[in-house]
Structures are given as C-alpha cells and as structure tokens.
Design a protein around this motif. Structure first.
Motif, short mmCIF file in Angstrom:
data_model
loop_
_atom_site.label_atom_id
_atom_site.label_comp_id
_atom_site.label_asym_id
_atom_site.label_seq_id
_atom_site.Cartn_x
_atom_site.Cartn_y
_atom_site.Cartn_z
N LEU A 40 0.84 -1.19 0.00
CA LEU A 40 0.00 0.00 0.00
C LEU A 40 0.88 1.25 0.00
O LEU A 40 1.76 1.40 0.85
N ASP A 49 -9.58 1.17 -3.06
CA ASP A 49 -8.78 0.17 -2.38
C ASP A 49 -9.38 -0.10 -1.00
O ASP A 49 -9.44 0.81 -0.16
N ARG A 85 -8.28 -1.37 1.59
CA ARG A 85 -7.37 -1.14 2.71
C ARG A 85 -7.42 0.29 3.20
O ARG A 85 -7.04 0.59 4.35
N ARG A 134 3.15 3.78 7.41
CA ARG A 134 3.30 3.23 6.06
C ARG A 134 4.30 4.06 5.26
O ARG A 134 5.16 3.53 4.56
#
Length: 492
Positions: free
Chosen positions: A273, A324, A326, A338
C-alpha cells in the motif's frame, strides 16, 4: 497512392504496400509494422527493422496489443478487450491525406504502468485529432511487463520497451512524408508511463532529429528508474517463479501465458500500500539509459531548446486508492507508519506536519494526496523548473475538472477522454461519472484545440482559454483546466 471508390487507400513504403481505409473523415492505417516480430530468438532482444513484404499488407483492422494481464485501473477507466500477440510492434496512423502534405506529426505513447495498454485502443483513437488539427496522429505499441522491461543476466538487458519506442520514432520520421506528415515537425505525446518514456528517450539520446515539441501528461517521475540491484532482484524473482534460475535462456521457449503468470506472481508478492511503481519498468543502465539517470536533471537538460507542454491532474493517486479496501481502515498513525516504511523518516515527518495543518482531513485523503505530491506533483514541477532554466519553452497545466459526487475526483487518467478516443470508447468510464462523455464536450473541445495549436506552433491556445503564459520557476504559473479555465499557481 490514393483513395479508390470503395474508400480504401494504398500507400507504397520502402518495405512494401499498405492498404488503409477511410474512417471518421480521415485515412486510417492499423497494424503498420515498425520492427520485426519479437518472437523466438528475438524475444528479450532489442528490436530490429521490419523485413520487406510482398503484395499489399492489409492495414484496415485493429492491431493486436502487447501481451498483458488486466489493467490495475480497470475499475477507474473501464475495461477493454483486444487480441494480444507478441507480434505487436506496430503502429496505428490517422492522417487527413496521403498527398505529400507537410502536416505536424503527433506520436502517442500510451500509459499503463509499463504493463498494460496499447497504442491502437479505442480510448486512444486519433482520428478526431487528425481531422480537427490537420495532423498525422500515430499510436505506438511497445513491449510491456517482463517481455519489455525484464533485467536478467543471460536473458534480457532491460529497457526493451524503451528501445521499441525509439525504433518506432525512427520509423515515423523515415515515413512521415508517405503519410502526409512533416518529419521535421514531430511532437511526442505521452501520459503516465508514456510521459516517463519520452523523458527517458531524450536522456538516453534516442529522441533523434525532427522532434520539436513534447507533451508530458501526468508523468510519474517520482518512481524514478530502477537501479541494477533492484531490477536484478525482480529478475531473480521472475526466474524463480519460472523455475529457471539456473537456465534463464529457456524463458525464450515458454508460452506467453507462463510468462504473464510469473510476472503477476512477482507483482503480487512485491505490492505494498502506497507503492505505485511496477516491478518491471525503466532501468537506469545501458542499453537505453545512463546509469545516473534522473528525470529532473538529465531528461530536463536534454530538452533544452524543445517546447514542452506538461502537467498533472489535481488528485492523481485517487485513481489508485479511492476503491482500495485497505484505505477504509487507515488511520493517521497507520498512514504515517506506512510512509515511514516506504520512504523514510522525512516522509513521516512531512505527513505529520500536513496533518497538523489540516486536522479535519481523513487519513485516506491525506495519504492519497501525499503520494500524489511525491510521485507526480513535486517531481513534475522540479522537471519544469530545470527544463525552463535550460532553455526549453515550458507551458504547464493543472487539470482540475472533476465529475460531481465522484470519489475519484480529478484523478490520474481523467484528462484522457478530453483529448483522445471516441465517445463510445469512453461511455461508461467510471471516472467520468454518470454524465459520461457528453458532460465534457465543451472543455474537451477547448483542450483539443490547445493541444493541437501547441503541436502546430508551440503555443497552447484556444478561443475559450485566457492567454497561457510560459512557465517560469519564479512565478510557476499554470493553466487550470476546468469548466472555467483560469491562470494561477501550479500548486494551487
């Protein structure tokens, strides 16, 4: 050469005769070979010039596209179906006449993350541009994915798709007059991976003479180019999935389906991601590119004296993240972690500062905007800064239009229906929203006029646009393209 009573047209090239057809008010040739089919011993090898053919080659049917898996943006742009074939190093050419004219030539290099798309897809139909601009419009197929960008000792040197593009440009230059074009008035036009490729062609010395202008749409310059270590790792993973770590040359004999399966396995196991770079793309290494290649230095400097039209959409990465799953559970701590994992402490700190300045923004939106800035906006501005300082005439745009109530917003690829293709091709495209192609008619006509004016004389202009100033680092003025176009700061 000429058009017969049935509407077909024949053109004689040095390699042989072609039979095209009249289509949408222009003459259309599809499947024009610019290189030998890259099969058998030529798979994983640089392109070679096409061999002459006997008789008349039929160029009236849609050409196949390079072997590929499904596009990762199918849920954004819509999907397509087209025959795939390794024998794909071909062109689609739309021209108002094969009459010895000296028309500007626009060469289109499609996007698709170096792994999907095709120069002859209906999305990229160039007939309307050719007709409205009295121009020759050329769509280019090039090898994709592992077949085009694999780097593996004993098998592939990398950058084969880039070398395909260089060979296509040489063919267009050599045959421009045969199709009513001027070989000294070529504009290279590319979006996303196509824009990255144009920069690489200049940096690697492949652009050649006759290219006066370039149009760079949504170049993902922030992904850079792979170094040999990273590219070699991707090559090793690929060969591992094929079971050929100790016999890489046997990959030349495998089926295309097997090649694509291994390519997909590498893509899935390296996906993260926030990572937008595909596993197989440009390599900073010969052949094709210098080992120290950077878009905002070598490419920009190589365009000194060239006229450039370049820009971005307002929210590029919404195309990658809006749907997405996520993203729905991403909070600010997770987003910051992230970015730290992908890009380091500086990225995490910058995200924290932006969150402090915009405390009410959702983490998914701020994360998407941060990646957009890192991959697209800031590198494109650096490119424009250096190119203008090097002597290029630069015009910058920011595409702000968005359909009402769309979670995609002004996302990556959204400007494409405004410039190319047919209404039928774009009808039902999710990123356009319920209004479809009819909702974009006015701005679409304006943008086509401006792009065509640039290809003809180096200045983007249209009756419904305010005067478009040249870009300069101290002012960073850009044309904001929306229902009411305006000039403003490129960052705004």
């Amino acid at each position: 050469m000429g058009v017969d009573a049935s509407g077909f047209v024949e053109v004689g090239l040095e390699e042989g005769r072609l039979r095209g057809a009249r289509r949408d008010g222009v003459l259309w040739f599809s499947g024009v070979p610019y290189a030998r089919p890259p099969v058998e011993s030529l798979r994983f090898a640089p392109p070679e010039p096409p061999r002459p053919w006997t008789g008349t080659r039929d160029a009236t049917r849609p050409m196949p596209i390079a072997p590929q898996a499904a596009s990762r943006l199918a849920a954004v742009m819509g999907d397509f179906s087209r025959q795939q074939d390794e024998d794909c190093l071909q062109l689609t050419i739309a021209t108002p006449g094969v009459d010895g004219g000296h028309r500007p030539v626009i060469v289109w290099l499609h996007g698709g993350g170096f792994s999907s798309g095709g120069g002859g897809l209906d999305w990229y139909d160039g007939c309307r541009l050719a007709r409205e601009g009295d121009a020759v419009v050329v769509g280019v197929n090039y090898r994709l994915g592992a077949l085009g960008y694999l780097y593996a000792n004993g098998l592939s040197p990398g950058n084969l798709g880039l070398l395909d593009q260089a060979r296509a440009i040489r063919f267009v230059r050599e045959h421009a007059r045969d199709f009513g074009g001027d070989p000294d008035a070529i504009t290279l036009m590319g979006q996303s991976a196509g824009a990255n490729a144009i920069a690489a062609l200049f940096a690697g010395g492949h652009a050649g003479p006759g290219i006066r202008r370039v149009i760079l749409q949504s170049g993902a310059y922030g992904i850079g180019a792979l170094d040999t270590d990273r590219a070699g790792e991707m090559g090793e993973r690929f060969l591992h999935h094929l079971g050929l770590a100790d016999a890489p040359d046997r990959a030349r004999d495998l089926s295309v389906a097997t090649i694509l399966a291994a390519q997909g396995a590498v893509a899935r196991e390296t996906a993260q991601l926030g990572e937008t770079a595909p596993p197989f793309h440009l390599l900073a290494h010969p052949p094709g590119l210098p080992a120290d290649f950077r878009f905002d230095t070598l490419a920009a400097d190589a365009m000194a004296g060239v006229e450039i039209l370049m820009g971005v959409t307002a929210r590029e990465c919404q195309a990658f993240f809006a749907r997405d799953p996520r993203m729905a559970c991403l909070d600010h701590d997770g987003a910051q972690a992230r970015l730290q994992a992908l890009y380091g402490d500086a990225a995490a700190g910058d995200y924290a500062r932006r969150h402090q300045a915009r405390p009410d923004i959702h983490a998914a939106d701020l994360f998407s905007d941060w990646i957009s800035d890192f991959v697209f906006d800031t590198p494109t501005l650096r490119y424009a800064d250096r190119a203008s300082a090097a002597g290029a005439g630069v015009y910058f745009y920011r595409f702000d239009w968005q359909p009402p109530a769309s979670d995609f917003g002004s996302c990556h690829c959204l400007e494409l229906p405004f410039l190319m293709g047919t209404e039928r091709a774009w009808n039902g495209s999710p990123m356009l929203g319920p209004g479809g192609p009819q909702a974009i008619e006015r701005l679409s006509a304006t943008m086509r006029a401006a792009w065509l004016a640039f290809a003809r004389n180096g200045v983007p202009a249209a009756p419904s646009l305010p005067a478009w100033p040249r870009y300069a680092r101290d002012t960073r003025l850009a044309m904001h393209l929306d229902d009411q176009p305006r000039v403003g700061n490129a960052r705004a």
